[in-house]
Design a protein around this motif. Sequence first.
Motif, PDB file in Angstrom:
ATOM      1  N   SER A   1      87.526  -1.213 126.664  1.00 32.65           N
ATOM      2  CA  SER A   1      88.006  -0.716 127.946  1.00 32.65           C
ATOM      3  C   SER A   1      86.904   0.043 128.665  1.00 32.65           C
ATOM      4  CB  SER A   1      89.209   0.212 127.719  1.00 32.65           C
ATOM      5  OG  SER A   1      89.644   0.761 128.930  1.00 32.65           O
TER       6      SER A   1
ATOM      7  N   TYR B   1      84.026  -1.092 129.692  1.00 35.55           N
ATOM      8  CA  TYR B   1      82.690  -1.683 129.555  1.00 35.55           C
ATOM      9  C   TYR B   1      82.704  -3.144 129.997  1.00 35.55           C
ATOM     10  CZ  TYR B   1      81.355   2.379 126.805  1.00 35.55           C
ATOM     11  OH  TYR B   1      81.094   3.656 126.394  1.00 35.55           O
ATOM     12  N   PRO B   2      81.692  -3.545 130.737  1.00 32.75           N
ATOM     13  CA  PRO B   2      81.595  -4.967 131.061  1.00 32.75           C
ATOM     14  C   PRO B   2      81.330  -5.774 129.791  1.00 32.75           C
ATOM     15  CG  PRO B   2      79.599  -3.826 131.712  1.00 32.75           C
ATOM     16  CD  PRO B   2      80.561  -2.777 131.270  1.00 32.75           C
TER      17      PRO B   2
ATOM     18  N   GLY C   1      83.970  -3.764 133.878  1.00 35.55           N
ATOM     19  CA  GLY C   1      84.545  -2.746 133.031  1.00 35.55           C
ATOM     20  C   GLY C   1      85.810  -2.114 133.564  1.00 35.55           C
TER      21      GLY C   1
ATOM     22  N   SER D   1      77.676  -7.174 125.491  1.00 35.91           N
ATOM     23  CA  SER D   1      78.216  -5.979 126.110  1.00 35.91           C
ATOM     24  C   SER D   1      77.084  -5.139 126.677  1.00 35.91           C
ATOM     25  CB  SER D   1      79.009  -5.173 125.081  1.00 35.91           C
ATOM     26  OG  SER D   1      79.593  -4.027 125.680  1.00 35.91           O
TER      27      SER D   1
ATOM     28  N   MET E   1      79.085   1.705 131.364  1.00 35.39           N
ATOM     29  CA  MET E   1      80.427   1.317 131.798  1.00 35.39           C
ATOM     30  C   MET E   1      80.365   0.824 133.243  1.00 35.39           C
ATOM     31  SD  MET E   1      82.620   4.500 130.208  1.00 35.39           S
ATOM     32  CE  MET E   1      84.188   3.642 130.086  1.00 35.39           C
TER      33      MET E   1
END
Length: 122
Positions: A30, A32-33, A53, A98, A102
Amino acid sequence: QEQLFESGGGLVQTGGSLRLSCRPSGRSVSGYPMGWLRQVPGKPREFVAAIGGFDETTNYADSVKGRFTISRDNAKNTVYLQMNMLQPADTAVYHCASSVLMGAIPSRWDYWGQGTQVTVSS
C-alpha cells in the motif's frame, strides 16, 4: 533490502490466461508503486505494467494493453498481473518490481524479484 516474491507462472496455450502474484518480504504494498517487467534471454528487460502507490494509476506497454491487468490487494499485501489472450510473444521471465519511494510510478525501479517463467505454446 526489500525482497519481492513472484508466483503464478507456467505453461499455457495461445489464447490462455495466467495470473501472476507478487508479495514483498517486509513492507506493505500500500502506497508504493509496483510494476511488472519481463525479460527474454539476450534481450533487455521490458516494461509490462505498473500501478501507482496512492491513486491506482496504471500504465501498460502497448503490446499488452487490453489483455493484461495489474491490480493490488492491500488486505492480502499482494500485487497481481492478470494476463489474458496470451501469445507466444509473451513468453518471458516476469519480474515484479517496486520503488523505494511512495507515490507515483517511477522511471526506474529499486527492488526486483527473482522472476517467474511464463511460457506460451503455439
